[in-house]
Design a protein around this motif. Structure first.
Motif, PDB file in Angstrom:
ATOM      1  N   UNK A 264       0.830  -1.279   0.132  1.00 30.09           N
ATOM      2  CA  UNK A 264      -0.073   0.090  -0.016  1.00 30.09           C
ATOM      3  C   UNK A 264       0.846   1.379  -0.090  1.00 30.09           C
ATOM      4  N   UNK A 265       1.994   1.376   0.527  1.00 30.21           N
ATOM      5  CA  UNK A 265       3.153   2.397   0.444  1.00 30.21           C
ATOM      6  C   UNK A 265       3.280   2.677  -0.831  1.00 30.21           C
ATOM      7  N   UNK A 266       3.799   1.565  -1.721  1.00 29.53           N
ATOM      8  CA  UNK A 266       3.926   1.550  -2.838  1.00 29.53           C
ATOM      9  C   UNK A 266       2.681   2.291  -4.019  1.00 29.53           C
ATOM     10  N   UNK A 267       1.668   1.658  -3.290  1.00 26.28           N
ATOM     11  CA  UNK A 267       0.502   2.254  -4.083  1.00 26.28           C
ATOM     12  C   UNK A 267       0.118   3.541  -3.919  1.00 26.28           C
ATOM     13  N   UNK A 268       0.322   3.905  -2.726  1.00 23.51           N
ATOM     14  CA  UNK A 268      -0.153   5.457  -2.553  1.00 23.51           C
ATOM     15  C   UNK A 268       1.029   6.205  -3.104  1.00 23.51           C
ATOM     16  N   UNK A 269       2.137   5.822  -3.129  1.00 24.19           N
ATOM     17  CA  UNK A 269       3.439   6.756  -3.943  1.00 24.19           C
ATOM     18  C   UNK A 269       2.958   6.969  -5.438  1.00 24.19           C
ATOM     19  N   UNK A 270       2.474   5.735  -6.035  1.00 23.98           N
ATOM     20  CA  UNK A 270       2.242   5.867  -7.557  1.00 23.98           C
ATOM     21  C   UNK A 270       1.213   6.664  -7.692  1.00 23.98           C
ATOM     22  N   UNK A 271      -0.020   6.416  -6.694  1.00 18.13           N
ATOM     23  CA  UNK A 271      -1.216   7.329  -6.863  1.00 18.13           C
ATOM     24  C   UNK A 271      -0.933   8.685  -6.707  1.00 18.13           C
ATOM     25  N   UNK A 272      -0.244   9.266  -5.962  1.00 23.19           N
ATOM     26  CA  UNK A 272      -0.007  10.490  -5.614  1.00 23.19           C
ATOM     27  C   UNK A 272       1.081  11.118  -6.863  1.00 23.19           C
ATOM     28  N   UNK A 273       2.004  10.246  -7.347  1.00 20.91           N
ATOM     29  CA  UNK A 273       2.718  10.680  -8.384  1.00 20.91           C
ATOM     30  C   UNK A 273       1.954  10.869  -9.523  1.00 20.91           C
ATOM     31  N   UNK A 274       0.897  10.111  -9.950  1.00 24.51           N
ATOM     32  CA  UNK A 274       0.123  10.234 -11.018  1.00 24.51           C
ATOM     33  C   UNK A 274      -0.648  11.763 -10.780  1.00 24.51           C
ATOM     34  N   UNK A 275      -1.146  11.933  -9.585  1.00 23.35           N
ATOM     35  CA  UNK A 275      -1.944  13.376  -9.368  1.00 23.35           C
ATOM     36  C   UNK A 275      -0.984  14.320  -9.403  1.00 23.35           C
ATOM     37  N   UNK A 276       0.291  14.254  -9.026  1.00 20.11           N
ATOM     38  CA  UNK A 276       1.157  15.560  -8.922  1.00 20.11           C
ATOM     39  C   UNK A 276       1.537  15.604 -10.442  1.00 20.11           C
ATOM     40  N   UNK A 277       1.707  14.634 -11.523  1.00 17.52           N
ATOM     41  CA  UNK A 277       2.439  14.812 -12.827  1.00 17.52           C
ATOM     42  C   UNK A 277       1.143  15.618 -13.323  1.00 17.52           C
ATOM     43  N   UNK A 278      -0.199  15.086 -13.077  1.00 19.27           N
ATOM     44  CA  UNK A 278      -1.145  15.408 -13.870  1.00 19.27           C
ATOM     45  C   UNK A 278      -1.603  16.910 -13.725  1.00 19.27           C
ATOM     46  N   UNK A 279      -1.631  17.331 -12.389  1.00 22.92           N
ATOM     47  CA  UNK A 279      -1.994  18.547 -11.914  1.00 22.92           C
ATOM     48  C   UNK A 279      -0.815  19.463 -12.177  1.00 22.92           C
ATOM     49  N   UNK A 280       0.400  19.271 -12.085  1.00 23.29           N
ATOM     50  CA  UNK A 280       1.467  20.015 -12.530  1.00 23.29           C
ATOM     51  C   UNK A 280       1.926  20.044 -13.832  1.00 23.29           C
ATOM     52  N   UNK A 281       1.325  19.503 -14.714  1.00 20.14           N
ATOM     53  CA  UNK A 281       1.777  19.423 -16.018  1.00 20.14           C
ATOM     54  C   UNK A 281       1.867  20.853 -16.657  1.00 20.14           C
ATOM     55  N   UNK A 282       0.927  21.529 -16.471  1.00 13.38           N
ATOM     56  CA  UNK A 282       0.921  23.074 -17.221  1.00 13.38           C
ATOM     57  C   UNK A 282       2.186  23.822 -16.687  1.00 13.38           C
TER      58      UNK A 282
END
Lengths: 259, 389
Positions: free
Chosen positions: B274-292
């Motif tokens: 679940x730690x790995x899963x959390x990291x991946x999930x937050x990385x997806x969020x950070x990348x998508x929201x930070x893309x602009x």
């Protein structure tokens, strides 16, 4: 006077009028897309009446209605990028269709998505069946409806549990006043899912030369990460079998009775 | 003695060009706008995206060849009566996916039976020509028409559809605008320049002509891709599973194929999992929201962009089981690369003996006057100006 610049001159820009017209078109196009995204309803949010979708902002409503939507409809770009797969914890379903001939003998039973179909076709069948999981809660009316003279109280289709059967539902069409009020929540299939269901029924009858079809939805809630909270995993549940009923092809193809 | 660049004839118009000190002028918002949208660029990126999108469209449409009538015909899964019912009463205003207002699959052109088959195979031919780069001024808009037509049915709401709309629309815009200011024969004016042909760049003896049309199309595509990814990132913030970092659990364990006991037995160390899963999930969020914030930044930010492209592709393919969307995702991310980036890739490739021929496809060292200046260059210009004044 300009300072010296080390770079060479590049290719020429377009004429000024082209850039002005182009800029106006670009701004208009991007405005339409941004307004379309901003006017997407959000949610579901918790409200006093349960989970509900929030209204889109009124600020952009008019622009969307009169400018953005007609333009984007023509381009067929009305998607607001709220993707379905963003929501993980949604049930999945397969549709089981028992095809019957004129003597009510079973011709065959078909499952959608068909596990034997090619991958690309199976994906589209899955997209079709996915609509069937869109059950919606039925809001009980505050008072009792009185039918117009010579008319009946409108009937609605709701999911009822099958007596003495676990994990089985059947779709009953009952007068709106007879909807049971002793249940905490009453669910019904969305009108769109019933429309898709009838279309599937017609196609299955046509393709298999059947005169009737019995349709059952087998759905399953996803396993949640909460299974790790206890010492042991909770017991597995059977699929929820929701029986839509028997549909005759002649009824399915008759416009007056299909709705 | 080197000639004054200002007096050299322009490569595009053949006329004597006025000095285009674009990167010097980029401090003004108007000039920044002009530079962003209208500075001519090498059409290499447009051609690359066309080839990739063409392959994607063929992979999308060809596998359903045996079921064309069932999937798209008016006697198929979503038949004529279903269309009629969908346009009646309250439902007409509350369709989850609106019915496409036009499609070549609808009557009088389409319908069902052999007509649908004929349209389907004609579409495959057009997409093949589009991929090869033949008659792009006709095949690119037709490719968009094909995409829109085959996605018009409201019964199939595939997440790939809006991505295909975006890619095909802006490629059509790009190829309609490409080459209008070049001296072309009337045939090329109608069908499009010959050098859009696959491998045409290798065979052509002349330098590739920078194009404002390519810039406009690519910038529109970039803006729309960034808006789409940013919006989907923001949408995720409305959903509890993304906040709790377990959103990827559900596609990893699909409802129809996972049972409680199996899932529990499969994961030996839930904490690490679940730690790995959390990291991946937050990385997806950070990348998508930070893309602009980093979509148009050069330097090391390109690694963040490409890292997200690769991770997204792998995730969509393996976790979500959406190989076509994974391919489309890569194309969308590649659309954000500029000529400068492709020239850098070319210079890397030239260092490798076996890969050197590939470098001939890529833009050479970019004529930087029509490229975005780096921040270091802007600082140096500002400094030289101050010294000069």
């Amino acid at each position: 006077m300009n300072p010296p610049v080390a770079r060479p001159a590049g290719p020429a820009l377009p004429p000024r009028w082209v850039m002005i017209v182009g800029s106006v078109l670009i701004c208009a196009h991007l405005l339409a897309i941004c307004v379309n995204v901003l006017t997407a309803p959000s949610g579901p949010w918790p409200t006093m009446e349960g989970a509900d979708m929030s209204m889109p902002p009124l600020l952009f409503g008019r622009i969307h209605e009169y400018y953005s939507l007609p333009y984007l409809r023509a381009l067929q770009m009305t998607h607001n990028y709220h993707f379905r797969t963003n929501r993980g914890a949604v049930p999945e379903a397969i549709l089981e269709a028992k095809l019957l001939d004129r003597e009510d003998r079973e011709i065959r039973t078909v499952r959608l998505p068909d596990p034997k179909a090619p991958w690309a076709v199976r994906q589209r069948q899955a997209a079709l069946v996915r609509w069937l999981t869109d059950d919606i809660p039925h809001q009980l009316p505050m008072g009792e409806k009185i039918a117009a003279p010579g008319k009946e109280v409108p009937r609605i289709a709701i999911w009822d549990p099958v007596p003495n059967e676990m994990r089985k539902l059947t779709l009953n069409r009952i007068p709106e006043n007879e909807v049971p009020r002793d249940r905490p929540m009453i669910f019904k299939p969305s009108p769109w899912s019933l429309l898709v269901l009838r279309a599937i029924g017609r196609q299955l009858c046509r393709a298999n030369e059947a005169s009737a079809v019995e349709l059952t939805r087998l759905s399953r809630e996803p396993v949640t990460p909460r299974i790790f909270e206890g010492r042991e995993a909770p017991p597995d549940m059977d699929d929820l079998a929701s029986y839509y009923g028997r549909f005759d092809l002649k009824d399915l193809t008759n416009q007056s009775t299909t709705r | 003695m080197k000639a004054n660049p200002a007096s050299e004839p322009s490569r595009v118009t053949g006329r004597s060009a006025e000095p285009l000190l674009l990167y010097e002028r980029c401090e003004s918002p108007v000039q920044a706008w002009v530079r962003f949208w209208f500075s001519p660029s090498d059409p290499f990126a447009l051609h690359l995206l066309r080839v990739l999108t063409g392959i994607l469209l063929l992979c999308w449409l060809l596998p359903v060849a045996g079921e064309v009538n069932t999937l798209f015909g008016l006697r198929g899964w979503f038949d004529r009566l279903a269309y009629y019912e969908a346009t009646q009463g309250e439902l007409a205003n509350n369709l989850p996916k609106p019915i496409g207002p036009w499609s070549i699959l609808y009557p009088p052109l389409g319908g069902d039976g052999p007509r649908i088959q004929a349209i389907y195979w004609a579409s495959i031919v057009v997409l093949g020509l589009f991929t090869l780069g033949l008659a792009t001024r006709l095949t690119a808009p037709l490719a968009w028409v094909i995409v829109v037509s085959f996605t018009a049915c409201p019964a199939y709401d595939d997440e790939l559809d809006p991505v295909l709309h975006i890619l095909s629309l802006y490629l059509a815009v790009g190829y309609l605008l490409l080459g209008w200011r070049r001296p072309l024969s009337w045939l090329q004016r109608v069908l499009g320049p010959w050098d859009t042909l696959l491998f045409g760049r290798l065979l052509s003896k002349s330098e590739p002509m920078p194009s404002t049309g390519a810039t406009v199309a690519l910038r529109l595509l970039q803006f729309h891709v960034v808006l789409m990814i940013f919006t989907t990132g923001l949408t995720k913030l409305q959903i509890g599973e993304w906040w709790s970092g377990v959103a990827l659990w559900y596609p990893l364990h699909p409802a129809l194929t996972t049972r409680n006991q199996e899932a529990r037995a499969l994961i030996a160390d839930p904490n690490s999992y679940f730690m790995l899963l959390n990291l991946c999930t937050y990385a997806v969020l950070a990348w998508q929201i930070g893309l602009p914030l980093f979509a148009w930044k050069g330097g090391w930010w390109r690694l963040v962009l490409l890292g997200g492209a690769i991770a997204g592709c792998v995730g969509l393919w393996t976790v979500y089981a959406m190989p076509l969307l994974a391919f489309a995702w890569v194309i969308c991310c590649l659309s954000l690369l500029t000529d400068r980036d492709w020239a850098t890739v070319g210079s890397w490739l030239r260092h490798f003996g076996t890969l050197r021929p590939l470098a001939a496809w890529l833009p050479d060292e970019v004529d930087s006057s029509w490229q975005e200046p780096t921040s270091r260059e802007l600082v140096s210009v500002g400094r030289s100006r101050r010294e000069h004044s």
